[in-house]
Design a protein around this motif. Structure first.
Motif, PDB file in Angstrom:
ATOM      1  N   LEU A  32       0.848  -1.194   0.000  1.00  0.00           N
ATOM      2  CA  LEU A  32       0.000   0.000   0.000  1.00  0.00           C
ATOM      3  C   LEU A  32       0.882   1.242   0.000  1.00  0.00           C
ATOM      4  CD1 LEU A  32      -2.477  -1.124   2.800  1.00  0.00           C
ATOM      5  CD2 LEU A  32      -2.882  -1.216   0.338  1.00  0.00           C
ATOM      6  N   GLY A  33       0.420   2.256  -0.694  1.00  0.00           N
ATOM      7  CA  GLY A  33       1.118   3.525  -0.702  1.00  0.00           C
ATOM      8  C   GLY A  33       0.137   4.665  -0.854  1.00  0.00           C
ATOM      9  N   VAL A  34       0.625   5.870  -0.650  1.00  0.00           N
ATOM     10  CA  VAL A  34      -0.218   7.065  -0.725  1.00  0.00           C
ATOM     11  C   VAL A  34       0.417   8.064  -1.690  1.00  0.00           C
ATOM     12  CG1 VAL A  34      -1.121   9.042   0.559  1.00  0.00           C
ATOM     13  CG2 VAL A  34      -1.114   6.777   1.610  1.00  0.00           C
ATOM     14  N   LEU A  35      -0.427   8.683  -2.519  1.00  0.00           N
ATOM     15  CA  LEU A  35       0.022   9.760  -3.392  1.00  0.00           C
ATOM     16  C   LEU A  35      -0.117  11.077  -2.642  1.00  0.00           C
ATOM     17  CD1 LEU A  35      -1.678   8.642  -6.722  1.00  0.00           C
ATOM     18  CD2 LEU A  35       0.762   8.514  -6.179  1.00  0.00           C
ATOM     19  N   ASP A  36       0.999  11.579  -2.153  1.00  0.00           N
ATOM     20  CA  ASP A  36       0.965  12.849  -1.421  1.00  0.00           C
ATOM     21  C   ASP A  36       0.820  14.000  -2.410  1.00  0.00           C
ATOM     22  OD1 ASP A  36       1.343  11.744   1.170  1.00  0.00           O
ATOM     23  OD2 ASP A  36       3.471  11.467   0.718  1.00  0.00           O
ATOM     24  N   GLY A  37      -0.031  14.961  -2.073  1.00  0.00           N
ATOM     25  CA  GLY A  37      -0.209  16.117  -2.936  1.00  0.00           C
ATOM     26  C   GLY A  37      -1.184  15.870  -4.065  1.00  0.00           C
ATOM     27  N   PRO A  38      -1.463  16.912  -4.857  1.00  0.00           N
ATOM     28  CA  PRO A  38      -2.533  16.817  -5.866  1.00  0.00           C
ATOM     29  C   PRO A  38      -2.133  16.166  -7.186  1.00  0.00           C
ATOM     30  CG  PRO A  38      -1.600  19.022  -5.841  1.00  0.00           C
ATOM     31  CD  PRO A  38      -0.930  18.279  -4.718  1.00  0.00           C
ATOM     32  N   ALA A  39      -0.847  15.982  -7.452  1.00  0.00           N
ATOM     33  CA  ALA A  39      -0.436  15.429  -8.750  1.00  0.00           C
ATOM     34  C   ALA A  39      -0.970  14.010  -8.921  1.00  0.00           C
ATOM     35  CB  ALA A  39       1.089  15.427  -8.854  1.00  0.00           C
ATOM     36  N   PRO A  40      -1.342  13.636 -10.148  1.00  0.00           N
ATOM     37  CA  PRO A  40      -1.875  12.280 -10.378  1.00  0.00           C
ATOM     38  C   PRO A  40      -0.768  11.235 -10.287  1.00  0.00           C
ATOM     39  CG  PRO A  40      -1.605  13.423 -12.455  1.00  0.00           C
ATOM     40  CD  PRO A  40      -1.310  14.441 -11.381  1.00  0.00           C
ATOM     41  N   ALA A  41      -1.175   9.972 -10.250  1.00  0.00           N
ATOM     42  CA  ALA A  41      -0.215   8.869 -10.292  1.00  0.00           C
ATOM     43  C   ALA A  41       0.556   8.916 -11.600  1.00  0.00           C
ATOM     44  CB  ALA A  41      -0.945   7.537 -10.157  1.00  0.00           C
ATOM     45  N   ALA A  67      12.503   6.796  -4.391  1.00  0.00           N
ATOM     46  CA  ALA A  67      12.859   7.316  -5.709  1.00  0.00           C
ATOM     47  C   ALA A  67      11.634   7.614  -6.559  1.00  0.00           C
ATOM     48  CB  ALA A  67      13.771   6.323  -6.429  1.00  0.00           C
ATOM     49  N   GLY A  68      10.621   6.750  -6.508  1.00  0.00           N
ATOM     50  CA  GLY A  68       9.433   6.965  -7.333  1.00  0.00           C
ATOM     51  C   GLY A  68       8.679   8.223  -6.943  1.00  0.00           C
ATOM     52  N   ALA A  69       8.539   8.451  -5.646  1.00  0.00           N
ATOM     53  CA  ALA A  69       7.844   9.651  -5.181  1.00  0.00           C
ATOM     54  C   ALA A  69       8.609  10.905  -5.581  1.00  0.00           C
ATOM     55  CB  ALA A  69       7.657   9.593  -3.667  1.00  0.00           C
ATOM     56  N   ARG A  70       9.942  10.846  -5.538  1.00  0.00           N
ATOM     57  CA  ARG A  70      10.735  12.004  -5.949  1.00  0.00           C
ATOM     58  C   ARG A  70      10.584  12.264  -7.443  1.00  0.00           C
ATOM     59  NH1 ARG A  70      14.817   9.598  -2.951  1.00  0.00           N
ATOM     60  NH2 ARG A  70      16.122   9.361  -4.799  1.00  0.00           N
ATOM     61  N   ALA A  71      10.525  11.195  -8.227  1.00  0.00           N
ATOM     62  CA  ALA A  71      10.344  11.373  -9.670  1.00  0.00           C
ATOM     63  C   ALA A  71       8.995  12.008  -9.981  1.00  0.00           C
ATOM     64  CB  ALA A  71      10.485  10.028 -10.381  1.00  0.00           C
ATOM     65  N   GLY A  82       8.050  15.760 -11.808  1.00  0.00           N
ATOM     66  CA  GLY A  82       7.290  15.853 -13.044  1.00  0.00           C
ATOM     67  C   GLY A  82       7.484  14.705 -14.012  1.00  0.00           C
ATOM     68  N   ALA A  83       7.842  13.515 -13.518  1.00  0.00           N
ATOM     69  CA  ALA A  83       7.996  12.357 -14.400  1.00  0.00           C
ATOM     70  C   ALA A  83       6.718  12.159 -15.214  1.00  0.00           C
ATOM     71  CB  ALA A  83       8.300  11.107 -13.586  1.00  0.00           C
ATOM     72  N   THR A  99      14.130  18.921 -13.111  1.00  0.00           N
ATOM     73  CA  THR A  99      15.115  19.082 -12.046  1.00  0.00           C
ATOM     74  C   THR A  99      14.669  18.257 -10.835  1.00  0.00           C
ATOM     75  OG1 THR A  99      13.979  21.038 -11.184  1.00  0.00           O
ATOM     76  CG2 THR A  99      15.738  21.412 -12.792  1.00  0.00           C
ATOM     77  N   GLY A 100      15.541  18.151  -9.846  1.00  0.00           N
ATOM     78  CA  GLY A 100      15.200  17.426  -8.629  1.00  0.00           C
ATOM     79  C   GLY A 100      15.371  15.929  -8.731  1.00  0.00           C
ATOM     80  N   LEU A 101      16.212  15.488  -9.661  1.00  0.00           N
ATOM     81  CA  LEU A 101      16.420  14.056  -9.848  1.00  0.00           C
ATOM     82  C   LEU A 101      17.872  13.670  -9.569  1.00  0.00           C
ATOM     83  CD1 LEU A 101      14.256  13.478 -13.045  1.00  0.00           C
ATOM     84  CD2 LEU A 101      13.824  12.555 -10.767  1.00  0.00           C
ATOM     85  N   ASP A 102      18.398  14.139  -8.450  1.00  0.00           N
ATOM     86  CA  ASP A 102      19.759  13.791  -8.062  1.00  0.00           C
ATOM     87  C   ASP A 102      19.881  12.276  -7.899  1.00  0.00           C
ATOM     88  OD1 ASP A 102      20.305  16.466  -7.994  1.00  0.00           O
ATOM     89  OD2 ASP A 102      20.167  16.660  -5.806  1.00  0.00           O
ATOM     90  N   GLY A 103      20.921  11.705  -8.448  1.00  0.00           N
ATOM     91  CA  GLY A 103      21.145  10.271  -8.364  1.00  0.00           C
ATOM     92  C   GLY A 103      20.568   9.494  -9.536  1.00  0.00           C
ATOM     93  N   TRP A 104      19.704  10.118 -10.322  1.00  0.00           N
ATOM     94  CA  TRP A 104      19.182   9.484 -11.527  1.00  0.00           C
ATOM     95  C   TRP A 104      20.165   9.746 -12.670  1.00  0.00           C
ATOM     96  CZ3 TRP A 104      13.911   7.547 -12.295  1.00  0.00           C
ATOM     97  CH2 TRP A 104      13.172   7.490 -11.108  1.00  0.00           C
ATOM     98  N   ARG A 105      20.152   8.893 -13.699  1.00  0.00           N
ATOM     99  CA  ARG A 105      21.012   9.128 -14.852  1.00  0.00           C
ATOM    100  C   ARG A 105      20.245   8.954 -16.148  1.00  0.00           C
ATOM    101  NH1 ARG A 105      23.848   4.154 -16.565  1.00  0.00           N
ATOM    102  NH2 ARG A 105      23.152   2.401 -15.284  1.00  0.00           N
TER     103      ARG A 105
END
Length: 359
Positions: free
Chosen positions: A143-152, A222-226, A230-231, A305-311
């Motif tokens: 189970l997980g939660v989508l924090d904030g208004p952005a869609p999955a 990582a998924g929540a940060r993406a 704006g992934a 932006t905001g994807l430190d550690g991603w390549r």
């Protein structure tokens, strides 16, 4: 160590042992913890749910992986699917079906591994079930939660011009799970010999790949940060990079053109392949087809932006009629790997490169 089997202990005692090994809940989201008829979880946003099953002899072998490692892998597999939607993991429900001769200590180790990995994810084991079965089967529902208004973040939002990015993989390269499986599949004599190799770099590489296969380290956030960055599309690499990239490309109606340079086999995989006597190109195939890696593969706008550690590992293109869904430097990647490029149930029997444990 308790020498009883699960049949010796009985159902109620087995459940009590597992609950004791899990410990008290850590998250304030848990209102009623495991141990009642059901758990109660407070959520502040849309709820994301996913489930996965690990079967002895198909997804793990008890002589290759400890109960603790199976517990950790269960959490990683299930919560990676939750994270791939951009959610924050909150909890896990786990069922164990097992033969009566299964050692009780193995079940306790399983619970310890579950506890360790859910703690790393900032979540809790909320409950589950036990049942008798001819072989050990572990099923987890995350189970997980989508924090904030952005869609999955789904697989279907990639656009031409987007970048293809690969999420952080703590302490290991893509392909290490398949390399670890190849070592295990070579037999105990080969494994023991590799671990006594006079070249310390070979020993270190083998140990890293074994750990990556048995219980891969992941970045659960990582998924929540993406999503926050704006992934546009995302998927968990569980069945091989090429196979899962194909799923994302088809869902989005685009072509993913991956970069051979960005996905070149690292030295650690080349060392393992050489030590095993594998043919040239094996390490590169591991990178492209290894299952159970559980890194996030996503697409983002070129200005994200905001994807430190991603390549960055590729780009998205428009998909003309009849186009191959995934390219490698402009050429159909299937010519490099053959077939689907990863694991598939009910298809061909997998070889050692597929990253899944098989008899």
């Amino acid at each position: 160590m308790d020498s009883r089997t699960v049949a010796d202990a009985g159902e109620d005692a087995l459940v009590a042992h597992v609950l004791a090994a899990l410990g008290a809940p850590r998250s304030p989201d848990v209102l009623v913890p495991a141990g009642d008829d059901a758990a109660v979880l407070a959520t502040g946003g849309a709820v994301v749910v996913s489930t996965d099953t690990l079967v002895a002899g198909v997804d793990f072998r008890e002589d290759w992986s400890s109960g603790r490692e199976v517990g950790r892998k269960t959490v990683v597999q299930v919560l990676a699917d939750v994270a791939a939607m951009g959610a924050r993991p909150t909890g896990l429900v786990v069922s164990l079906a097992a033969p009566g001769h299964l050692p009780l200590a193995w079940a306790e180790e399983l619970a310890a591994g579950l506890r360790e990995e859910v703690a790393a994810a900032g979540a809790d084991v909320l409950g589950g079930d036990v049942a008798e079965s001819p072989v050990a089967v572990v099923t987890g529902t995350g189970l997980g939660v989508l924090d904030g208004p952005a869609p999955a973040v789904t697989r279907a939002g990639a656009r031409p011009g987007d970048l293809v990015v690969l999420g952080p993989m703590p302490g290991r390269p893509l392909g290490a799970s398949a390399a670890g499986l190849a070592v295990l599949g070579a037999g105990p004599g080969v494994l023991e010999g590799l671990l006594r190799d006079p070249d310390a770099e070979v020993v270190e590489a083998v140990r890293l790949c074994l750990a990556a296969h048995r219980a891969p380290a992941v970045d659960h956030a990582a998924g929540a940060r993406a999503r926050a960055a704006g992934a546009t599309a995302m998927i968990d690499v569980s069945d091989g990079l090429v196979r899962d990239a194909t799923r994302l490309a088809r869902a989005s109606g685009v072509v993913l053109d991956l970069s051979a340079a960005a996905l070149a086999a690292p030295a650690v995989l080349e060392r393992v392949a050489t030590a095993l006597g594998e043919p040239a190109g094996t390490a590169g195939r591991w990178v492209l087809t290894s299952g159970e890696e559980h890194a996030m593969l996503a697409t983002v706008g070129a200005d994200a932006t905001g994807l430190d550690g991603w390549r960055v590992v590729g780009t998205c293109r428009a998909a003309p009629d009849g186009a191959a869904p995934v390219l490698l430097d402009g050429e159909d990647v299937r010519r490099r790997v053959g077939g689907a490029g990863g694991w598939t149930h009910y298809g061909r029997r997998p070889g050692r490169d597929d990253g899944r444990e098989v008899p």
